[in-house]
Design a protein around this motif. Structure first.
Motif, PDB file in Angstrom:
ATOM      1  N   GLU A  79     115.172 -26.180  34.534  1.00  0.00           N
ATOM      2  CA  GLU A  79     116.146 -26.771  35.461  1.00  0.00           C
ATOM      3  C   GLU A  79     116.018 -28.283  35.549  1.00  0.00           C
ATOM      4  O   GLU A  79     117.016 -28.988  35.724  1.00  0.00           O
ATOM      5  CB  GLU A  79     115.972 -26.174  36.861  1.00  0.00           C
ATOM      6  N   GLN A  80     114.804 -28.804  35.413  1.00  0.00           N
ATOM      7  CA  GLN A  80     114.557 -30.244  35.522  1.00  0.00           C
ATOM      8  C   GLN A  80     114.721 -30.977  34.191  1.00  0.00           C
ATOM      9  O   GLN A  80     114.534 -32.189  34.131  1.00  0.00           O
ATOM     10  CB  GLN A  80     113.160 -30.482  36.088  1.00  0.00           C
ATOM     11  N   GLY A  81     115.043 -30.241  33.124  1.00  0.00           N
ATOM     12  CA  GLY A  81     115.290 -30.877  31.837  1.00  0.00           C
ATOM     13  C   GLY A  81     114.060 -31.101  30.972  1.00  0.00           C
ATOM     14  O   GLY A  81     114.147 -31.766  29.941  1.00  0.00           O
ATOM     15  N   PHE A  82     112.928 -30.527  31.352  1.00  0.00           N
ATOM     16  CA  PHE A  82     111.704 -30.687  30.569  1.00  0.00           C
ATOM     17  C   PHE A  82     111.600 -29.655  29.454  1.00  0.00           C
ATOM     18  O   PHE A  82     110.820 -29.823  28.528  1.00  0.00           O
ATOM     19  CB  PHE A  82     110.464 -30.570  31.464  1.00  0.00           C
ATOM     20  N   ALA A  83     112.348 -28.571  29.563  1.00  0.00           N
ATOM     21  CA  ALA A  83     112.204 -27.477  28.614  1.00  0.00           C
ATOM     22  C   ALA A  83     113.525 -26.750  28.408  1.00  0.00           C
ATOM     23  O   ALA A  83     114.467 -26.900  29.188  1.00  0.00           O
ATOM     24  CB  ALA A  83     111.144 -26.497  29.122  1.00  0.00           C
ATOM     25  N   TYR A  84     113.565 -25.963  27.342  1.00  0.00           N
ATOM     26  CA  TYR A  84     114.686 -25.069  27.067  1.00  0.00           C
ATOM     27  C   TYR A  84     114.107 -23.765  26.531  1.00  0.00           C
ATOM     28  O   TYR A  84     112.978 -23.726  26.041  1.00  0.00           O
ATOM     29  CB  TYR A  84     115.673 -25.685  26.078  1.00  0.00           C
ATOM     30  N   SER A  85     114.880 -22.694  26.654  1.00  0.00           N
ATOM     31  CA  SER A  85     114.410 -21.389  26.193  1.00  0.00           C
ATOM     32  C   SER A  85     115.258 -20.882  25.038  1.00  0.00           C
ATOM     33  O   SER A  85     116.456 -21.165  24.971  1.00  0.00           O
ATOM     34  CB  SER A  85     114.478 -20.358  27.326  1.00  0.00           C
ATOM     35  N   VAL A  86     114.611 -20.147  24.169  1.00  0.00           N
ATOM     36  CA  VAL A  86     115.287 -19.427  23.098  1.00  0.00           C
ATOM     37  C   VAL A  86     115.006 -17.955  23.361  1.00  0.00           C
ATOM     38  O   VAL A  86     113.833 -17.538  23.338  1.00  0.00           O
ATOM     39  CB  VAL A  86     114.775 -19.858  21.706  1.00  0.00           C
ATOM     40  N   ARG A  87     116.059 -17.206  23.648  1.00  0.00           N
ATOM     41  CA  ARG A  87     115.908 -15.804  24.026  1.00  0.00           C
ATOM     42  C   ARG A  87     115.092 -15.042  22.975  1.00  0.00           C
ATOM     43  O   ARG A  87     115.366 -15.101  21.791  1.00  0.00           O
ATOM     44  CB  ARG A  87     117.279 -15.167  24.202  1.00  0.00           C
ATOM     45  N   GLY A  88     114.071 -14.351  23.458  1.00  0.00           N
ATOM     46  CA  GLY A  88     113.236 -13.548  22.589  1.00  0.00           C
ATOM     47  C   GLY A  88     112.201 -14.329  21.795  1.00  0.00           C
ATOM     48  O   GLY A  88     111.428 -13.751  21.046  1.00  0.00           O
ATOM     49  N   VAL A  89     112.196 -15.667  21.939  1.00  0.00           N
ATOM     50  CA  VAL A  89     111.266 -16.499  21.172  1.00  0.00           C
ATOM     51  C   VAL A  89     110.290 -17.223  22.091  1.00  0.00           C
ATOM     52  O   VAL A  89     109.089 -17.210  21.872  1.00  0.00           O
ATOM     53  CB  VAL A  89     112.021 -17.521  20.288  1.00  0.00           C
ATOM     54  N   GLY A  90     110.799 -17.890  23.130  1.00  0.00           N
ATOM     55  CA  GLY A  90     109.922 -18.595  24.054  1.00  0.00           C
ATOM     56  C   GLY A  90     110.584 -19.787  24.699  1.00  0.00           C
ATOM     57  O   GLY A  90     111.788 -20.006  24.575  1.00  0.00           O
ATOM     58  N   THR A  91     109.776 -20.562  25.393  1.00  0.00           N
ATOM     59  CA  THR A  91     110.226 -21.775  26.074  1.00  0.00           C
ATOM     60  C   THR A  91     109.613 -22.968  25.344  1.00  0.00           C
ATOM     61  O   THR A  91     108.437 -22.954  25.018  1.00  0.00           O
ATOM     62  CB  THR A  91     109.784 -21.759  27.547  1.00  0.00           C
ATOM     63  N   PHE A  92     110.447 -23.984  25.112  1.00  0.00           N
ATOM     64  CA  PHE A  92     110.059 -25.124  24.302  1.00  0.00           C
ATOM     65  C   PHE A  92     110.281 -26.425  25.057  1.00  0.00           C
ATOM     66  O   PHE A  92     111.140 -26.506  25.934  1.00  0.00           O
ATOM     67  CB  PHE A  92     110.888 -25.138  23.009  1.00  0.00           C
ATOM     68  N   VAL A  93     109.528 -27.452  24.673  1.00  0.00           N
ATOM     69  CA  VAL A  93     109.679 -28.784  25.266  1.00  0.00           C
ATOM     70  C   VAL A  93     111.016 -29.343  24.826  1.00  0.00           C
ATOM     71  O   VAL A  93     111.385 -29.269  23.648  1.00  0.00           O
ATOM     72  CB  VAL A  93     108.534 -29.715  24.827  1.00  0.00           C
ATOM     73  N   ALA A  94     111.739 -29.931  25.769  1.00  0.00           N
ATOM     74  CA  ALA A  94     113.028 -30.559  25.446  1.00  0.00           C
ATOM     75  C   ALA A  94     112.824 -31.679  24.430  1.00  0.00           C
ATOM     76  O   ALA A  94     111.775 -32.329  24.395  1.00  0.00           O
ATOM     77  CB  ALA A  94     113.665 -31.113  26.721  1.00  0.00           C
ATOM     78  N   SER A  95     113.852 -31.906  23.611  1.00  0.00           N
ATOM     79  CA  SER A  95     113.781 -32.967  22.583  1.00  0.00           C
ATOM     80  C   SER A  95     113.577 -34.332  23.190  1.00  0.00           C
ATOM     81  O   SER A  95     112.908 -35.180  22.615  1.00  0.00           O
ATOM     82  CB  SER A  95     115.051 -32.954  21.730  1.00  0.00           C
ATOM     83  N   ASN A  96     114.164 -34.560  24.354  1.00  0.00           N
ATOM     84  CA  ASN A  96     114.049 -35.844  25.031  1.00  0.00           C
ATOM     85  C   ASN A  96     113.806 -35.589  26.529  1.00  0.00           C
ATOM     86  O   ASN A  96     114.688 -35.790  27.341  1.00  0.00           O
ATOM     87  CB  ASN A  96     115.329 -36.668  24.811  1.00  0.00           C
ATOM     88  N   PRO A  97     112.575 -35.140  26.876  1.00  0.00           N
ATOM     89  CA  PRO A  97     112.309 -34.798  28.274  1.00  0.00           C
ATOM     90  C   PRO A  97     112.319 -36.020  29.181  1.00  0.00           C
ATOM     91  O   PRO A  97     112.038 -37.138  28.734  1.00  0.00           O
ATOM     92  CB  PRO A  97     110.921 -34.159  28.232  1.00  0.00           C
ATOM     93  N   PRO A  98     112.645 -35.822  30.468  1.00  0.00           N
ATOM     94  CA  PRO A  98     112.574 -36.941  31.411  1.00  0.00           C
ATOM     95  C   PRO A  98     111.155 -37.456  31.548  1.00  0.00           C
ATOM     96  O   PRO A  98     110.201 -36.777  31.165  1.00  0.00           O
ATOM     97  CB  PRO A  98     113.060 -36.327  32.730  1.00  0.00           C
ATOM     98  N   GLN A  99     111.007 -38.631  32.124  1.00  0.00           N
ATOM     99  CA  GLN A  99     109.673 -39.151  32.406  1.00  0.00           C
ATOM    100  C   GLN A  99     109.089 -38.351  33.559  1.00  0.00           C
ATOM    101  O   GLN A  99     109.743 -38.149  34.568  1.00  0.00           O
ATOM    102  CB  GLN A  99     109.755 -40.636  32.782  1.00  0.00           C
ATOM    103  N   ALA A 100     107.849 -37.926  33.412  1.00  0.00           N
ATOM    104  CA  ALA A 100     107.207 -37.081  34.449  1.00  0.00           C
ATOM    105  C   ALA A 100     106.887 -37.872  35.686  1.00  0.00           C
ATOM    106  O   ALA A 100     106.724 -39.033  35.710  1.00  0.00           O
ATOM    107  CB  ALA A 100     105.934 -36.461  33.890  1.00  0.00           C
TER     108      ALA A 100
END
Length: 82
Positions: free
Chosen positions: A61-82
């Motif tokens: 929701e915060q733009g740090f990650a995205y999910s691929v159904r059945g595969v997992g959750t991955f770091v966004a290509s361009n995540p926000p600054q933490a």
């Protein structure tokens, strides 16, 4: 592995999200790399599955990650600054 100690003044999911955001920021989890699964988070932090799922949902929701159904959750290509 070092035992993680939660502070009592903040929700566990929030503290876990902060740890994962810091790992993203320092390159431990580079862009498009897989984040720990719900099960792996349960093992590492000693929380219930619902807490681990909430962490992954908030990171998406915060733009740090995205999910691929059945595969997992991955770091966004361009995540926000933490």
């Amino acid at each position: 592995m070092i035992e993680f100690r939660f502070r009592e003044n903040a929700p566990k999911w929030e503290q876990m999200a902060d740890v994962l955001k810091a790992r993203i920021a320092d390159g431990t989890y580079p862009p498009d790399s897989r984040l720990p699964s719900q099960h792996e988070l349960v093992q590492e932090f000693g929380v219930v599955p619902g807490t681990a799922q909430k962490v992954l949902t908030r990171l998406r929701e915060q733009g740090f990650a995205y999910s691929v159904r059945g595969v997992g959750t991955f770091v966004a290509s361009n995540p926000p600054q933490a």
